[in-house]
Scaffold this motif. Structure first.
Motif, PDB file in Angstrom:
ATOM      1  N   VAL A   1     -27.291  34.576 -16.706  1.00 23.27           N
ATOM      2  CA  VAL A   1     -26.789  34.994 -15.394  1.00 23.27           C
ATOM      3  C   VAL A   1     -26.400  36.470 -15.408  1.00 23.27           C
ATOM      4  N   PHE A   2     -25.611  36.868 -16.402  1.00 25.31           N
ATOM      5  CA  PHE A   2     -25.194  38.265 -16.460  1.00 25.31           C
ATOM      6  C   PHE A   2     -26.359  39.186 -16.803  1.00 25.31           C
ATOM      7  N   HIS A   3     -27.303  38.688 -17.586  1.00 22.91           N
ATOM      8  CA  HIS A   3     -28.508  39.473 -17.865  1.00 22.91           C
ATOM      9  C   HIS A   3     -29.263  39.761 -16.563  1.00 22.91           C
ATOM     10  N   ALA A   4     -29.360  38.744 -15.726  1.00 23.97           N
ATOM     11  CA  ALA A   4     -30.081  38.923 -14.460  1.00 23.97           C
ATOM     12  C   ALA A   4     -29.352  39.918 -13.556  1.00 23.97           C
ATOM     13  N   LEU A   5     -28.046  39.770 -13.443  1.00 27.42           N
ATOM     14  CA  LEU A   5     -27.283  40.681 -12.595  1.00 27.42           C
ATOM     15  C   LEU A   5     -27.368  42.119 -13.107  1.00 27.42           C
ATOM     16  N   ASP A   6     -27.343  42.282 -14.409  1.00 23.79           N
ATOM     17  CA  ASP A   6     -27.465  43.614 -14.990  1.00 23.79           C
ATOM     18  C   ASP A   6     -28.862  44.186 -14.772  1.00 23.79           C
ATOM     19  N   HIS A   7     -29.869  43.363 -14.987  1.00 24.18           N
ATOM     20  CA  HIS A   7     -31.249  43.831 -14.857  1.00 24.18           C
ATOM     21  C   HIS A   7     -31.569  44.297 -13.443  1.00 24.18           C
ATOM     22  N   PHE A   8     -31.097  43.542 -12.464  1.00 26.66           N
ATOM     23  CA  PHE A   8     -31.435  43.849 -11.075  1.00 26.66           C
ATOM     24  C   PHE A   8     -30.474  44.848 -10.432  1.00 26.66           C
ATOM     25  N   ALA A   9     -29.425  45.245 -11.153  1.00 25.41           N
ATOM     26  CA  ALA A   9     -28.438  46.169 -10.584  1.00 25.41           C
ATOM     27  C   ALA A   9     -29.052  47.469 -10.064  1.00 25.41           C
ATOM     28  N   PRO A  10     -30.081  48.047 -10.725  1.00 22.86           N
ATOM     29  CA  PRO A  10     -30.654  49.301 -10.207  1.00 22.86           C
ATOM     30  C   PRO A  10     -31.267  49.189  -8.813  1.00 22.86           C
ATOM     31  N   HIS A  11     -31.453  47.970  -8.306  1.00 23.26           N
ATOM     32  CA  HIS A  11     -31.952  47.822  -6.940  1.00 23.26           C
ATOM     33  C   HIS A  11     -30.927  48.300  -5.916  1.00 23.26           C
ATOM     34  N   HIS A  12     -29.670  48.414  -6.341  1.00 29.92           N
ATOM     35  CA  HIS A  12     -28.613  48.847  -5.425  1.00 29.92           C
ATOM     36  C   HIS A  12     -28.329  50.333  -5.651  1.00 29.92           C
ATOM     37  N   LYS A  13     -28.238  51.059  -4.584  1.00 28.16           N
ATOM     38  CA  LYS A  13     -27.905  52.471  -4.674  1.00 28.16           C
ATOM     39  C   LYS A  13     -26.453  52.619  -5.125  1.00 28.16           C
ATOM     40  N   GLN A  14     -26.245  53.428  -6.146  1.00 35.29           N
ATOM     41  CA  GLN A  14     -24.896  53.592  -6.668  1.00 35.29           C
ATOM     42  C   GLN A  14     -23.991  54.267  -5.639  1.00 35.29           C
ATOM     43  N   GLN A  15     -22.755  53.780  -5.587  1.00 32.97           N
ATOM     44  CA  GLN A  15     -21.773  54.298  -4.637  1.00 32.97           C
ATOM     45  C   GLN A  15     -20.848  55.276  -5.368  1.00 32.97           C
ATOM     46  N   SER A  16     -21.088  56.560  -5.154  1.00 32.64           N
ATOM     47  CA  SER A  16     -20.346  57.588  -5.889  1.00 32.64           C
ATOM     48  C   SER A  16     -18.847  57.522  -5.635  1.00 32.64           C
ATOM     49  N   LYS A  17     -18.454  56.976  -4.499  1.00 30.43           N
ATOM     50  CA  LYS A  17     -17.023  56.883  -4.201  1.00 30.43           C
ATOM     51  C   LYS A  17     -16.298  55.958  -5.173  1.00 30.43           C
ATOM     52  N   LEU A  18     -17.059  55.107  -5.871  1.00 32.33           N
ATOM     53  CA  LEU A  18     -16.461  54.180  -6.833  1.00 32.33           C
ATOM     54  C   LEU A  18     -16.445  54.748  -8.251  1.00 32.33           C
ATOM     55  N   PHE A  19     -17.041  55.935  -8.442  1.00 29.21           N
ATOM     56  CA  PHE A  19     -17.094  56.545  -9.774  1.00 29.21           C
ATOM     57  C   PHE A  19     -15.723  57.062 -10.208  1.00 29.21           C
ATOM     58  N   CYS A  20     -14.902  57.442  -9.244  1.00 35.29           N
ATOM     59  CA  CYS A  20     -13.591  58.056  -9.505  1.00 35.29           C
ATOM     60  C   CYS A  20     -13.733  59.427 -10.150  1.00 35.29           C
ATOM     61  N   ASP A  21     -14.793  60.134  -9.826  1.00 34.61           N
ATOM     62  CA  ASP A  21     -14.970  61.483 -10.358  1.00 34.61           C
ATOM     63  C   ASP A  21     -13.828  62.386  -9.898  1.00 34.61           C
ATOM     64  N   GLY A  22     -13.237  63.072 -10.840  1.00 34.97           N
ATOM     65  CA  GLY A  22     -12.135  63.973 -10.524  1.00 34.97           C
ATOM     66  C   GLY A  22     -10.783  63.297 -10.434  1.00 34.97           C
ATOM     67  N   ALA A  23     -10.768  61.974 -10.504  1.00 29.45           N
ATOM     68  CA  ALA A  23      -9.500  61.247 -10.402  1.00 29.45           C
ATOM     69  C   ALA A  23      -8.748  61.313 -11.727  1.00 29.45           C
ATOM     70  N   ARG A  24      -7.490  61.645 -11.630  1.00 27.24           N
ATOM     71  CA  ARG A  24      -6.670  61.721 -12.827  1.00 27.24           C
ATOM     72  C   ARG A  24      -5.260  61.301 -12.476  1.00 27.24           C
ATOM     73  N   GLY A  25      -4.773  60.294 -13.174  1.00 25.47           N
ATOM     74  CA  GLY A  25      -3.439  59.783 -12.926  1.00 25.47           C
ATOM     75  C   GLY A  25      -2.945  59.084 -14.178  1.00 25.47           C
ATOM     76  N   VAL A  26      -2.968  57.755 -14.142  1.00 27.80           N
ATOM     77  CA  VAL A  26      -2.630  56.987 -15.341  1.00 27.80           C
ATOM     78  C   VAL A  26      -3.589  57.355 -16.472  1.00 27.80           C
ATOM     79  N   LEU A  27      -4.869  57.542 -16.117  1.00 29.15           N
ATOM     80  CA  LEU A  27      -5.903  57.968 -17.057  1.00 29.15           C
ATOM     81  C   LEU A  27      -6.732  59.076 -16.425  1.00 29.15           C
ATOM     82  N   ASP A  28      -7.493  59.745 -17.252  1.00 29.67           N
ATOM     83  CA  ASP A  28      -8.517  60.664 -16.759  1.00 29.67           C
ATOM     84  C   ASP A  28      -9.767  59.810 -16.534  1.00 29.67           C
ATOM     85  N   TRP A  29      -9.966  59.373 -15.300  1.00 29.78           N
ATOM     86  CA  TRP A  29     -11.017  58.401 -15.014  1.00 29.78           C
ATOM     87  C   TRP A  29     -12.414  58.995 -15.151  1.00 29.78           C
TER      88      TRP A  29
END
Length: 302
Positions: free
Chosen positions: A120-148
């Motif tokens: 199941v997880f292999h399938a979800l991982d394999h097909f994940a590139p079909h979805h366009k990545q959402q940069s807003k979820l990357f947390c680029d530039g976010a720094r607080g508890v950790l340097d994300w």
């Protein structure tokens, strides 16, 4: 397979090894649902996907799901992405298919999906590139508890090394550094809450990473943070996890390999007793004995 008869779905891997998730009913008939962990070969390995479509879409779908819900979950994931990639299904139909997959995902704890022999997880991982990545979820530039930003960069590098070169000199240091980030958050409740607010999927990656790490060490119990991954799989759309830019499904593939040793874990897993001894479950040791009977009880012996 007619109504009221049982089906035993089994997964045939690329080397012909059957790891079967022994989903059993009361009848005697058996059928195999072929597939592979190397998902890029799924089109050629399936004799015909249409041969099994009726188990997810026809009048026998409810019976099949009752008999082997994880097998049907795997099949529904494949069918969803077949329709998603073809681009011929309506948005309404795709949403309906995705919701069905999500409902099945939420029906099991993460460890149970990983424990099964269905990729199941292999399938979800394999097909994940079909979805366009959402940069807003990357947390680029976010720094607080950790340097994300730094954590995401290192997490992607860590997975690449884990997949291709785990003997690299920097791998252990990198793995230790990621673990330290998790325990920095774990030490205080307020940090846990802040981390999830600052970078939700970065936090989920750390939890998934430590679920896999703990599973390789602990032999008698599941750590409490496993429940966080259960909530992620139950409440966050799998398409969103696929598009988040963090290697969460990749880590769950590593987790799922613990009791199989196909890629990430070596050795003979059956000699590890307790939590990691997933490939010697009671129902697998005695697949013909009704699950309602206690192992080695008087009724079981009869």
């Amino acid at each position: 397979m007619g109504p009221g008869r049982a089906a035993v779905f089994r997964l045939r891997l690329r080397h012909g090894r059957i790891l079967g998730a022994h989903c059993r009913g009361l009848g005697q008939s058996r059928r195999r649902l072929p597939g592979i962990c190397a998902m890029e070969r799924i089109v050629t390995e399936f004799v015909s996907l249409d041969s099994y479509r009726h188990l997810a879409e026809g009048p026998l779908a409810a019976t099949a799901q009752k008999e082997c819900p994880l097998g049907v979950l795997f099949l529904r994931i494949v069918l969803f992405y077949e329709a998603f990639a073809a681009g011929t299904s309506s948005q309404k139909d795709l949403v309906s298919m995705a919701n069905t997959v999500q409902k099945l995902l939420s029906s099991f704890p993460t460890y149970a999906i990983a424990l099964s022999r269905w990729p199941v997880f292999h399938a979800l991982d394999h097909f994940a590139p079909h979805h366009k990545q959402q940069s807003k979820l990357f947390c680029d530039g976010a720094r607080g508890v950790l340097d994300w930003s730094e954590l995401r960069k290192r997490s992607l590098h860590w997975y690449e090394l884990k997949r291709t070169n785990p003997d690299a000199p920097e791998f252990e240091d990198l793995e230790r550094w990621i673990g330290d980030q998790f325990f920095h958050i774990l030490r205080k409740v307020d940090r846990q809450n802040l981390a999830q607010e600052e970078c939700e999927f970065g936090f989920y990656f750390l939890v998934a990473n430590q679920v896999a790490a703990a599973a390789s060490r602990e032999t008698h119990h599941l750590p409490p943070f496993n429940r966080i991954m259960d909530q992620v799989m139950a409440t966050r759309p799998f398409s969103e996890v696929a598009a988040c830019g963090w290697p969460i499904f990749q880590v769950l593939v590593i987790f799922a390999d613990l009791n199989k040793g196909l890629k990430f874990w070596g050795g003979d897993r059956k000699y590890l007793r307790g939590y990691t001894d997933w490939n010697l479950r009671r129902d697998e040791l005695s697949p013909l004995v009704p699950s309602r009977l206690d192992f080695l009880s008087s009724a079981w012996r009869e």
